[in-house]
Design a protein around this motif. Structure first.
Motif, PDB file in Angstrom:
ATOM      1  N   LEU A 188      22.162  64.168  -1.486  1.00 20.67           N
ATOM      2  CA  LEU A 188      21.898  63.394  -0.590  1.00 20.67           C
ATOM      3  C   LEU A 188      22.171  63.916   0.860  1.00 20.67           C
ATOM      4  O   LEU A 188      21.224  63.665   1.831  1.00 20.67           O
ATOM      5  N   ASP A 189      23.198  64.528   0.822  1.00 24.46           N
ATOM      6  CA  ASP A 189      23.506  65.188   2.222  1.00 24.46           C
ATOM      7  C   ASP A 189      22.675  66.109   2.707  1.00 24.46           C
ATOM      8  O   ASP A 189      22.138  66.059   4.007  1.00 24.46           O
ATOM      9  N   ASN A 208      23.718  51.207  -4.696  1.00 22.60           N
ATOM     10  CA  ASN A 208      22.757  51.779  -3.548  1.00 22.60           C
ATOM     11  C   ASN A 208      22.089  50.835  -2.563  1.00 22.60           C
ATOM     12  O   ASN A 208      21.384  51.068  -1.868  1.00 22.60           O
ATOM     13  N   ARG A 209      22.781  49.663  -2.586  1.00 18.11           N
ATOM     14  CA  ARG A 209      22.454  48.643  -1.600  1.00 18.11           C
ATOM     15  C   ARG A 209      22.659  49.158  -0.297  1.00 18.11           C
ATOM     16  O   ARG A 209      23.877  49.544  -0.024  1.00 18.11           O
ATOM     17  N   GLY A 210      21.665  48.929   0.510  1.00 18.10           N
ATOM     18  CA  GLY A 210      21.833  49.438   1.830  1.00 18.10           C
ATOM     19  C   GLY A 210      22.140  51.023   1.950  1.00 18.10           C
ATOM     20  O   GLY A 210      22.807  51.286   3.075  1.00 18.10           O
ATOM     21  N   LEU A 211      21.494  51.702   1.295  1.00 17.31           N
ATOM     22  CA  LEU A 211      21.617  53.084   0.920  1.00 17.31           C
ATOM     23  C   LEU A 211      21.151  53.607   2.441  1.00 17.31           C
ATOM     24  O   LEU A 211      21.599  54.493   3.228  1.00 17.31           O
ATOM     25  N   ALA A 215      24.851  54.602   9.435  1.00 14.82           N
ATOM     26  CA  ALA A 215      25.491  56.082   9.302  1.00 14.82           C
ATOM     27  C   ALA A 215      24.439  57.205   8.416  1.00 14.82           C
ATOM     28  O   ALA A 215      24.486  58.437   9.233  1.00 14.82           O
ATOM     29  N   THR A 216      23.722  56.778   7.654  1.00 13.39           N
ATOM     30  CA  THR A 216      22.814  57.570   6.889  1.00 13.39           C
ATOM     31  C   THR A 216      21.620  58.020   8.067  1.00 13.39           C
ATOM     32  O   THR A 216      21.346  59.088   8.029  1.00 13.39           O
ATOM     33  N   LEU A 217      21.089  57.000   8.824  1.00 11.51           N
ATOM     34  CA  LEU A 217      20.204  57.214   9.730  1.00 11.51           C
ATOM     35  C   LEU A 217      20.435  58.517  10.758  1.00 11.51           C
ATOM     36  O   LEU A 217      19.888  59.116  11.038  1.00 11.51           O
ATOM     37  N   ALA A 218      21.658  58.343  11.087  1.00 10.22           N
ATOM     38  CA  ALA A 218      22.192  58.894  12.176  1.00 10.22           C
ATOM     39  C   ALA A 218      22.303  60.471  11.614  1.00 10.22           C
ATOM     40  O   ALA A 218      22.334  61.319  12.524  1.00 10.22           O
ATOM     41  N   ARG A 219      22.557  60.811  10.361  1.00  9.13           N
ATOM     42  CA  ARG A 219      22.427  62.076   9.989  1.00  9.13           C
ATOM     43  C   ARG A 219      21.212  62.806   9.724  1.00  9.13           C
ATOM     44  O   ARG A 219      21.042  63.756   9.361  1.00  9.13           O
ATOM     45  N   CYS A 220      20.111  61.917   9.869  1.00  9.88           N
ATOM     46  CA  CYS A 220      18.718  62.213   9.729  1.00  9.88           C
ATOM     47  C   CYS A 220      18.403  63.121  11.107  1.00  9.88           C
ATOM     48  O   CYS A 220      18.946  63.069  12.028  1.00  9.88           O
ATOM     49  N   LEU A 240      17.870  49.744  10.580  1.00 10.36           N
ATOM     50  CA  LEU A 240      16.588  50.568  10.930  1.00 10.36           C
ATOM     51  C   LEU A 240      16.078  50.042  11.982  1.00 10.36           C
ATOM     52  O   LEU A 240      15.441  50.728  12.729  1.00 10.36           O
ATOM     53  N   LEU A 241      16.089  48.688  12.270  1.00 12.58           N
ATOM     54  CA  LEU A 241      15.625  48.138  13.565  1.00 12.58           C
ATOM     55  C   LEU A 241      16.080  48.847  14.772  1.00 12.58           C
ATOM     56  O   LEU A 241      15.371  49.581  15.685  1.00 12.58           O
ATOM     57  N   ALA A 242      17.485  49.149  14.695  1.00 10.39           N
ATOM     58  CA  ALA A 242      18.061  49.983  15.975  1.00 10.39           C
ATOM     59  C   ALA A 242      17.646  51.357  15.928  1.00 10.39           C
ATOM     60  O   ALA A 242      17.418  52.127  17.097  1.00 10.39           O
ATOM     61  N   ALA A 243      17.315  51.837  14.841  1.00 11.21           N
ATOM     62  CA  ALA A 243      17.213  53.089  14.753  1.00 11.21           C
ATOM     63  C   ALA A 243      15.714  53.398  15.204  1.00 11.21           C
ATOM     64  O   ALA A 243      15.266  54.536  15.915  1.00 11.21           O
TER      65      ALA A 243
END
Length: 312
Positions: A188-189, A208-211, A215-220, A240-243
């Protein structure tokens, strides 16, 4: 004499599927049944089987149907079924796995392309009399990387379609082996770091709820596209809305949501950057028939093995 009652958590079932249920009483829960509706119908009719299209089957519903032997999903995802309660009461849980793979994969590809090419927004602008050729730039997918989370029947079919567009396909699925040459397995990283678009094709679990979250979106990559035709609970919707609003996510193409059906006033509605469909990825005329027939055959298989094929 009836063989028992089959409860369908919907208003209909394909005629080809109903034809297989000769000898059984079929009861329909309606277009948008709530949990209380399912429980009430279980208490009233004591079904030997439940075919799950909409809503779900809770512990209360299972306990309200002492004759229940099998819960059959009209599709592949069983997260709306209380499987622990089913197991505790000796009720089999089965699913029509892979039957709607083509339909859902096509929906995922449609959402990906709509996000990359801004299809709905440009369509709306054209209907309003605008001509944005001089100002709009779409995203070209050729040579970019699509990351898939979940490499079952749907994910692999989508991967094949993406590969045909000359897209690099990477994927993460701890349960899949022997991948085709056009899919590179990654952790995943790596997926968060390298993907220009992410498409979800995995079941929803407690792990995997809230996968997809802040934090994960910031790494994309900035401007990543997110597509979800799996389960809404995989995404933290506020994150997701904020991103999307910040531009970290270029666009989100969503066919499933944390709460369904979506109600008026949901923050995704009328929000630029969101392309939405009402969880209809697997709802095509072909898939409707194939899922119904498979769901019924799964029911009949379990009932025959449990010795309930004879009249009661």
């Amino acid at each position: 004499m009836t063989r028992g009652t089959i409860l369908v958590t919907a208003a209909d079932l394909a005629l080809q599927a109903v034809a297989l249920l000769d000898g059984y009483d079929v009861v329909y829960a309606g277009k948008t049944p709530a949990e209380a509706d399912i429980v009430g119908l279980c208490r009233q009719h004591d079904p030997v089987a439940i075919i799950v299209r909409y809503s779900g089957v809770s512990r209360a519903a299972i306990e309200a149907a002492p004759s229940l032997k099998v819960i059959s999903k009209h599709g592949s995802g069983t997260d709306t079924i209380d499987k622990a309660a089913a197991q505790a009461h000796g009720v089999a849980v089965v699913a029509a796995v892979g039957v709607n793979a083509a339909a859902v994969a096509e929906q995922a590809l449609a959402l990906l392309l709509a996000c990359a090419k801004s299809v709905p927004r440009l369509d709306g602008r054209m209907h309003d009399g605008h001509w944005d050729k001089a100002t709009h730039k779409s995203l070209e997918l050729q040579g970019r990387t699509v990351g898939l989370i979940g490499l079952g029947a749907i994910g692999l079919r989508f991967a094949k379609m993406a590969h045909a567009l000359d897209v690099q396909v990477i994927g993460h699925d701890p349960y899949t082996r022997d991948l085709p040459a056009h899919v590179r397995a990654v952790d995943l990283d790596t997926l968060w770091r390298d993907a220009d678009a992410i498409s979800l094709h995995c079941p929803l679990t407690d792990d995997n709820r809230g996968l997809i979250n802040a934090a994960t979106l910031a790494r994309c990559k900035p401007g990543v596209i997110v597509v979800n035709t799996a389960r809404g609970g995989l995404i933290d919707e506020a994150a997701l809305l904020a991103a999307v609003r910040s531009g970290q996510v270029r666009a989100a193409g969503l066919d499933s949501f944390a709460v369904e059906p979506m109600t008026a006033g949901h923050p995704f509605q009328h929000q630029p950057g969101f392309i939405l469909s009402p969880h209809i990825g697997g709802v095509t005329s072909d898939a409707y028939v194939n899922m119904g027939v498979t769901a019924v055959r799964n029911v009949l298989d379990v009932l025959s093995r449990k010795g309930h094929a004879q009249p009661l």
